[in-house]
Design an enzyme around this catalytic site. Structure first.
Site, PDB file in Angstrom:
ATOM      1  N   ASP A 106      -4.725   5.969   4.557  1.00 39.31           N
ATOM      2  CA  ASP A 106      -5.342   6.519   3.342  1.00 39.31           C
ATOM      3  C   ASP A 106      -6.088   7.810   3.695  1.00 39.31           C
ATOM      4  O   ASP A 106      -6.059   8.782   2.930  1.00 39.31           O
ATOM      5  CB  ASP A 106      -6.383   5.544   2.768  1.00 39.31           C
ATOM      6  CG  ASP A 106      -5.801   4.193   2.413  1.00 39.31           C
ATOM      7  OD1 ASP A 106      -5.528   3.948   1.241  1.00 39.31           O
ATOM      8  OD2 ASP A 106      -5.608   3.378   3.344  1.00 39.31           O
ATOM      9  N   HIS A 136       2.561   5.312   5.633  1.00 39.61           N
ATOM     10  CA  HIS A 136       2.605   4.716   4.302  1.00 39.61           C
ATOM     11  C   HIS A 136       1.965   5.618   3.227  1.00 39.61           C
ATOM     12  O   HIS A 136       2.634   6.133   2.346  1.00 39.61           O
ATOM     13  CB  HIS A 136       1.852   3.382   4.280  1.00 39.61           C
ATOM     14  CG  HIS A 136       2.417   2.306   5.153  1.00 39.61           C
ATOM     15  ND1 HIS A 136       3.656   1.759   4.943  1.00 39.61           N
ATOM     16  CD2 HIS A 136       1.896   1.656   6.215  1.00 39.61           C
ATOM     17  CE1 HIS A 136       3.865   0.813   5.834  1.00 39.61           C
ATOM     18  NE2 HIS A 136       2.821   0.728   6.629  1.00 39.61           N
ATOM     19  N   ASP A 137       0.636   5.732   3.290  1.00 41.59           N
ATOM     20  CA  ASP A 137      -0.075   6.353   2.168  1.00 41.59           C
ATOM     21  C   ASP A 137       0.175   7.858   2.008  1.00 41.59           C
ATOM     22  O   ASP A 137       0.282   8.341   0.868  1.00 41.59           O
ATOM     23  CB  ASP A 137      -1.579   6.059   2.273  1.00 41.59           C
ATOM     24  CG  ASP A 137      -1.858   4.560   2.098  1.00 41.59           C
ATOM     25  OD1 ASP A 137      -0.994   3.854   1.559  1.00 41.59           O
ATOM     26  OD2 ASP A 137      -2.949   4.112   2.515  1.00 41.59           O
ATOM     27  N   ASP A 177      -8.157   2.757  -0.352  1.00 41.32           N
ATOM     28  CA  ASP A 177      -8.952   1.805   0.439  1.00 41.32           C
ATOM     29  C   ASP A 177      -8.987   2.245   1.909  1.00 41.32           C
ATOM     30  O   ASP A 177      -8.524   1.520   2.779  1.00 41.32           O
ATOM     31  CB  ASP A 177      -8.369   0.374   0.310  1.00 41.32           C
ATOM     32  CG  ASP A 177      -6.980   0.230   0.894  1.00 41.32           C
ATOM     33  OD1 ASP A 177      -6.249   1.254   0.969  1.00 41.32           O
ATOM     34  OD2 ASP A 177      -6.599  -0.892   1.307  1.00 41.32           O
ATOM     35  N   ASN A 212      -0.619  -4.087   0.062  1.00 44.03           N
ATOM     36  CA  ASN A 212      -1.357  -3.664  -1.147  1.00 44.03           C
ATOM     37  C   ASN A 212      -1.080  -4.580  -2.339  1.00 44.03           C
ATOM     38  O   ASN A 212      -1.966  -4.817  -3.160  1.00 44.03           O
ATOM     39  CB  ASN A 212      -1.001  -2.220  -1.536  1.00 44.03           C
ATOM     40  CG  ASN A 212      -1.602  -1.216  -0.567  1.00 44.03           C
ATOM     41  OD1 ASN A 212      -2.570  -1.517   0.130  1.00 44.03           O
ATOM     42  ND2 ASN A 212      -1.020  -0.026  -0.519  1.00 44.03           N
TER      43      ASN A 212
HETATM   44  C1  BDR Z   1      -0.515  -0.358   3.024  1.00 43.16           C
HETATM   45  O1  BDR Z   1      -1.456  -1.348   3.439  1.00 43.16           O
HETATM   46  C2  BDR Z   1      -2.581  -0.743   4.006  1.00 43.16           C
HETATM   47  O2  BDR Z   1      -2.962  -1.396   5.177  1.00 43.16           O
HETATM   48  C3  BDR Z   1      -2.234   0.697   4.247  1.00 43.16           C
HETATM   49  O3  BDR Z   1      -3.369   1.521   4.088  1.00 43.16           O
HETATM   50  C4  BDR Z   1      -1.191   0.987   3.203  1.00 43.16           C
HETATM   51  O4  BDR Z   1      -1.780   1.380   1.987  1.00 43.16           O
HETATM   52  C5  BDR Z   1       0.765  -0.555   3.803  1.00 43.16           C
HETATM   53  O5  BDR Z   1       1.312  -1.804   3.553  1.00 43.16           O
HETATM   54 CA    CA Z   2      -4.083   2.015   1.867  1.00 44.22          CA
END
Ligand code: BDR
Ligand code: CA
Length: 309
Positions: free
Chosen positions: A14, A241-242, A9, A169
């Site tokens: 990402d 994160h991603d 997303d 997520n």
């Molecule tokens: C996740 O939430 C989204 O905002 C970021 O892209 C990541 O996948 C982190 O909590």
């Molecule tokens: Ca994400």
């Protein structure tokens, strides 16, 4: 080579995950990208994924398919505070080339995974799990074409980032997450427990920028925009994160974890969207708890350094 599909997303982090996966062409073969509503509306996540595919330069023709425009049950929730109104932090990037395909992302997942029986693919999920849950309920036989699902999502020891209990997520589609965790498919989970150990330091951003290629400079801009938005919301450096999903594919040796079975709180209330891992040896989920952050950053740098100047 590992064959992967990325369901995402985009979303600043990402987008960095996509650039990282597209860089590692010797180890990873990306079969396609599916997008889902999450950080921003579905039309925008699809557009952003096409933008990033085009700017990678080595992925022309790679299928990018828009999936579910809304979660299964709950009302849609977005995260513009952390990703900007377009989802890419207001960066000025070229428009996507060509026409968007009208094939639905969930149909793409089903069709592609059906062709992978015998040499199964890895599904990497960096957004809400709506598309994956839909694909599994429409075509349960796709498990034969799937070796594992590697996700960014959830939180246990760290607590949540969108509520005190929930990570974005999972919170954005807890019912989908519950269905995927219940499927019994082998999973690896990059939750906040581990991504909060991978904070984007300014010095790191500058080292990425200094790599000099167009793609590295865009990656640096994406990381810098994440840090800026994160600071205005919470005053700390943005977690990677991603990209951690791709790092875990490339370098599992840098991560440590525990086996678990995971459920998700789907009852409305203050724990809505919370992941609840039950740690047990026969769990089908690898719940990561630790990472060698320095090793992970140097892997990121090494891979992004492969884009030609
Ligand atoms: C996740 O939430 C989204 O905002 C970021 O892209 C990541 O996948 C982190 O909590
Ligand atoms: Ca994400």
């Amino acid at each position: 080579k590992r064959q992967i599909i990325i369901d995402c997303d985009p979303g600043l982090d990402d987008a960095v995950a996509l650039l990282l996966a597209f860089a590692a062409t010797d180890r990873i073969d990306v079969l396609g990208i599916t997008t889902v509503a999450g950080n921003v509306r579905g039309e925008l996540t699809h557009r952003n994924a096409r933008i990033v595919r085009d700017l990678a330069g080595n992925q022309s023709g790679l299928p990018v398919r828009a999936g579910a425009p809304r979660p299964l049950v709950r009302d849609p929730v977005t995260a513009e505070d952390f990703h900007g109104t377009t989802g890419l932090g207001g960066l000025d990037l070229p428009k996507p080339k060509g026409r968007a395909s009208r094939q639905h992302g969930v149909n793409f997942l089903i069709q592609t995974l059906r062709t992978m029986k015998g040499f199964p693919a890895t599904l990497v999920v960096t957004g809400p799990m709506t598309n994956v849950a839909l694909a599994l309920s429409m075509a349960p036989d796709i498990v034969e074409g799937l070796s594992e699902i590697v996700i960014m999502g959830g939180a246990d020891s760290e607590g949540g980032n969108i509520t005190p209990h929930a990570e974005f997520n999972i919170f954005a589609d807890p019912h989908a997450a519950q269905a995927v965790f219940r499927s019994g498919i082998p999973m690896r989970v990059l939750s906040l427990d581990v991504t909060h150990q991978l904070l984007t330091q300014d010095e790191m951003v500058e080292r990425v920028r200094a790599l000099g290629s167009y793609q590295a400079v865009v990656a640096a801009d994406l990381l810098a925009a994440s840090n800026k938005l994160e600071e205005s919301a919470k005053a700390r450096n943005a977690p990677l994160h991603d990209p951690s999903t791709i790092l875990a594919l490339l370098r599992p040796d840098l991560f440590t974890g525990r086996k678990a079975r995971v459920s998700v709180v789907t009852e409305e209330g203050e724990r809505f969207g919370k992941t609840v891992p039950e740690y047990r040896e026969d769990g089908h989920v690898e719940w990561y708890t630790g990472v060698d952050a320095e090793g992970a950053f140097s892997e990121l740098l090494g891979q992004l350094g492969r884009y030609p100047l």
